[in-house]
Design a protein around this motif. Structure first.
Motif, short mmCIF file in Angstrom:
data_model
loop_
_atom_site.label_atom_id
_atom_site.label_comp_id
_atom_site.label_asym_id
_atom_site.label_seq_id
_atom_site.Cartn_x
_atom_site.Cartn_y
_atom_site.Cartn_z
N TRP A 103 11.46 40.74 52.54
CA TRP A 103 11.59 42.03 53.24
C TRP A 103 11.95 41.78 54.69
CZ3 TRP A 103 7.17 45.03 55.76
CH2 TRP A 103 7.56 46.35 56.06
N GLN A 104 12.93 42.52 55.20
CA GLN A 104 13.38 42.35 56.58
C GLN A 104 12.53 43.11 57.58
OE1 GLN A 104 15.94 40.31 57.35
NE2 GLN A 104 16.35 39.82 55.22
N GLY A 105 11.63 43.96 57.10
CA GLY A 105 10.83 44.79 58.00
C GLY A 105 11.21 46.26 57.86
N PRO A 106 10.39 47.16 58.42
CA PRO A 106 10.66 48.60 58.27
C PRO A 106 12.04 48.97 58.80
CG PRO A 106 8.47 48.22 59.18
CD PRO A 106 9.17 46.89 59.18
N ALA A 107 12.87 49.47 57.90
CA ALA A 107 14.21 49.92 58.26
C ALA A 107 14.94 48.89 59.12
CB ALA A 107 14.15 51.26 58.98
N ASP A 108 14.70 47.59 58.82
CA ASP A 108 15.35 46.50 59.56
C ASP A 108 15.09 46.58 61.06
OD1 ASP A 108 16.37 45.43 57.22
OD2 ASP A 108 18.17 46.66 57.31
N GLN A 109 13.87 46.92 61.46
CA GLN A 109 13.58 47.08 62.88
C GLN A 109 13.73 45.77 63.63
OE1 GLN A 109 9.34 48.21 62.59
NE2 GLN A 109 8.87 46.47 63.88
N ALA A 110 14.03 45.87 64.92
CA ALA A 110 14.18 44.71 65.80
C ALA A 110 12.84 44.40 66.46
CB ALA A 110 15.24 44.99 66.85
N LEU A 111 12.77 43.25 67.14
CA LEU A 111 11.61 42.93 67.96
C LEU A 111 11.56 43.88 69.15
CD1 LEU A 111 11.76 39.01 68.19
CD2 LEU A 111 10.62 40.43 66.47
N SER A 112 10.35 44.16 69.63
CA SER A 112 10.22 44.97 70.84
C SER A 112 10.84 44.22 72.02
CB SER A 112 8.75 45.25 71.14
OG SER A 112 8.09 44.06 71.54
#
Length: 422
Positions: free
Chosen positions: A238-247
């Motif tokens: 899984w790439q993360g929620p909706a492909d979110q980026a790092l803060s």
């Protein structure tokens, strides 16, 4: 094109591998419904497929708020029989009739159901009662029964000879029947017009039409010649929620010095884990090693309040390529992400499958396993001081990157839909 239902529950590591599968099926033009506990709604509703709530909220937000779960997870090995019963209660037995009805509603009109193997205790019988075929995404190949070796006995599955191997699996089956609510599960099966089954929690997934092992053969090794028919798919990451980026803050911290060590213990191990994160971070800091802490739950932030890079969650696939080592629980999701990124690991396990993975990374020379939190810092230092760990991790990562677990599952689903044989 068809309609596909995907289902899983419990911890994020149980659910996350099925999100890329649901996405892939959606991208191929299928209608996809993801049936999961309410606690995962915010993650799944951001995806391009539909969300359907499962009756019981067996999800990290609810489990971590339960004092009984906190107590059991403080000593998971000592409490393993109680944990098994607890997991079955929270995911099915507390209201089996409502669970069956929510699955029926979510599966209505589906051509195929794709399910987590343990969720298969409920999802496969419901699907069978509705005449729907099923595909299991098997995350625990070490738990596939065989006469070639035993179930995991601590960190390994030794070959004691076929007679003793079979006896060990029988003992495990008996323990599963006694401790993981066979009587209640079989009562549910009878309401669906199905015969009772022994050791449902361990064996219900074997009733599926097709099984895809969501682990790389390059990592696991070859299966046994007496396994049921399986297809090797590779990891599903899984790439993360909706492909979110790092803060932006975390992004700047990662760039501002040597590649850090990422510490993440997963949602199952994150219960009441603030002290463990603080100890690991302190030991790394004293060794001059920068770290990023993914603490899994906001309750774990207070003990690490002074740390410059402590957050509940960040997408591992965005972070790992910029890190030097990953400290993980050994759960499949974090392990797959780290190894596919070519990063060596320190496994600090809490549950049985994580101990098995800890032994396996040591066998492959891509990491170390430590059982005590006070040993994590020294294990990280040892990996950083020995370049061969990183070399072997990069070589394994190159093999894993070439695989496509979600694509293999999608192929199997479409093959099953095209097969008109009942």
């Amino acid at each position: 094109m068809g309609t596909i239902a995907v289902t899983s529950c419990m911890y994020l590591g149980d659910l996350a591998p099925f999100i890329p599968i649901a996405r892939r099926l959606h991208d191929r033009g299928h209608d996809v419904i993801f049936v999961a506990p309410e606690g995962f709604r915010s993650i799944l509703e951001a995806e391009p497929f539909a969300f359907h709530p499962y009756a019981l909220d067996a999800s990290p937000s609810t489990l971590n708020a339960d004092p009984r779960h906190t107590t059991l997870m403080r000593h998971p090995w000592r409490n393993l029989p109680r944990l098994g019963a607890y997991w079955m209660d929270r995911s099915l037995v507390d209201d089996a009739a409502a669970c069956v009805e929510s699955l029926r509603s979510g599966f209505d009109g589906a051509d195929v159901v794709v399910t987590h193997p343990t969720m298969g205790v409920a999802s496969i019988p419901v699907a069978r009662s509705m005449g729907i075929r099923t595909v299991v995404g098997q995350l625990f190949p070490m738990m596939i029964p065989t006469r070639r070796w035993t179930p995991p006995l601590g960190p390994s599955s030794p070959d004691l000879g076929r007679a003793l191997n079979s006896a060990a699996w029988s003992i495990m089956s008996f323990g599963t029947r006694v401790g993981m609510r066979d009587r209640e599960v079989n009562a549910m099966r009878r309401t669906l017009g199905l015969d009772s089954l022994r050791a449902n929690a361990a064996r219900a997934w074997l009733e599926t039409d097709r099984t895809v092992v969501l682990t790389s053969e390059h990592y696991y090794g070859h299966g046994a010649d007496d396994w049921p028919a399986v297809t090797w798919g590779g990891f599903s990451i899984w790439q993360g929620p909706a492909d979110q980026a790092l803060s932006p803050e975390l992004d700047r911290y990662v760039d501002d010095g040597d590649p850090p060590v990422v510490v993440t213990l997963g949602t199952s191990a994150a219960t009441d884990a603030g002290g463990r994160f603080a100890r690991i971070a302190g030991d790394l800091d004293r060794a001059g090693i920068r770290s990023v802490l993914l603490v899994g739950h906001e309750n774990n932030l207070a003990p690490v309040a002074g740390h410059p890079a402590a957050v509940p969650f960040a997408p591992l696939t965005r972070l790992l390529p910029r890190c030097s080592v990953a400290v993980i629980s050994g759960a499949a999701g974090g392990l797959a992400a780290a190894l596919t990124a070519g990063i060596p690991v320190v496994v600090h396990p809490q549950l049985f499958d994580q101990v098995w993975h800890g032994r396996r990374v040591e066998e492959l020379g891509v990491g170390r396993m430590v059982r005590k939190v006070g040993e994590v810092g020294a294990a990280v230092r040892g990996i950083l001081d020995e370049p061969s760990f990183a070399t072997r991790a990069r070589a394994l990562g190159a093999l894993l990157t070439a695989e496509d677990g979600p694509g293999v599952v999608a192929d199997v689903v479409e093959d099953l839909m095209s097969d008109s044989t009942p």
